[in-house]
Design an enzyme around this catalytic site. Sequence first.
Site, PDB file in Angstrom:
ATOM      1  CB  SER A   1     -16.443  -0.231  -8.566  1.00 38.98           C
ATOM      2  OG  SER A   1     -17.604   0.425  -8.081  1.00 38.98           O
TER       3      SER A   1
ATOM      4  CG  ASP B   1      -2.155   0.845   1.057  1.00 38.64           C
ATOM      5  OD1 ASP B   1      -2.027   2.088   0.948  1.00 38.64           O
ATOM      6  OD2 ASP B   1      -3.259   0.275   1.019  1.00 38.64           O
TER       7      ASP B   1
ATOM      8  CG  ASP C   1       3.493   6.043  -5.836  1.00 40.68           C
ATOM      9  OD1 ASP C   1       2.330   5.982  -6.304  1.00 40.68           O
ATOM     10  OD2 ASP C   1       4.191   7.072  -5.887  1.00 40.68           O
TER      11      ASP C   1
ATOM     12  CE1 TYR D   1     -12.931   3.627  -7.433  1.00 41.09           C
ATOM     13  CE2 TYR D   1     -15.270   3.297  -7.832  1.00 41.09           C
ATOM     14  CZ  TYR D   1     -14.087   2.877  -7.268  1.00 41.09           C
ATOM     15  OH  TYR D   1     -14.036   1.711  -6.530  1.00 41.09           O
TER      16      TYR D   1
ATOM     17  CE  LYS E   1     -11.696   0.558  -8.906  1.00 40.68           C
ATOM     18  NZ  LYS E   1     -10.561  -0.319  -8.537  1.00 40.68           N
TER      19      LYS E   1
ATOM     20  CB  THR F   1     -17.882  -2.179   0.712  1.00 33.13           C
ATOM     21  OG1 THR F   1     -18.184  -2.945  -0.463  1.00 33.13           O
ATOM     22  CG2 THR F   1     -17.625  -3.133   1.861  1.00 33.13           C
TER      23      THR F   1
END
Length: 252
Positions: free
Chosen positions: A146, A38, A64, A159, A163, A192
């Site tokens: 997603s 992460d 990264d 976003y 996705k 979520t």
Amino acid sequence: MHELLQGKKLLITGGARGLGRDFARAACLAGAEVVMADILAEQVRQEAEKLAAEGYRALGLGLDLANPESIDACVKQAADWLGGLDGLVNCGAIATGIGGVDMTELDIEVWDRVMTVNVRGTWLISRAAVPYLKGSAAGKIVNIASDTALWGAPKLMAYVASKGAVISMTRSMARELGEFNICVNVICPGLTLVEATEYVPRARHDQYVDGRALSRPQLPEDVNGAVLYLLSDLSSFVTGQTLPVNGGFVFN
């Protein structure tokens, strides 16, 4: 459950919190050895240390996804520490603080940053992992997209587009990597209850709950079973597939 991933060597990105952290714990419980990576480097190391303190084999590494050198170094270090690589879970992504604006107001810089991390980063880390996955008897890549890309959530275009790209990339990757017995699939969770969704307006949370066939909030553990299945030998003839895990908000 406790032997489903026995001996599997896994790299899970986005492991500092939320879904990625939960995937790592579930994988350990199922018998896997796990490297969690992460950009929140200190936090992911702490989470891995918690698992190690419980007796599991886990390591946390900084990563990264906007930096190709960081990606290559992370994958190599993970594979060296694990002694190989059987599976990669691409959960790392930018999701926080990029929604709520109309497409006509979306900053180009935000668009470019989201695409760099969510799309290019997914491609680059998968590319780096392939040489190691070829050495596995049954390599697995599980991409996390997603369900916003399936129903077209408004005011979240960067976003959603990123996705959607991950879903399409999954199909192409599955075609290219099939000859090496590497399966590539993508999971599309619904909204979520994790740290990354704390900024989402209450009305959007309610929209999801009200629209689901299973009308309740979605928790991280609701996605674990699908991830474990796609990493396991039970899914050895499943590849190129898109699996919504969202309580029936979107059917596929």
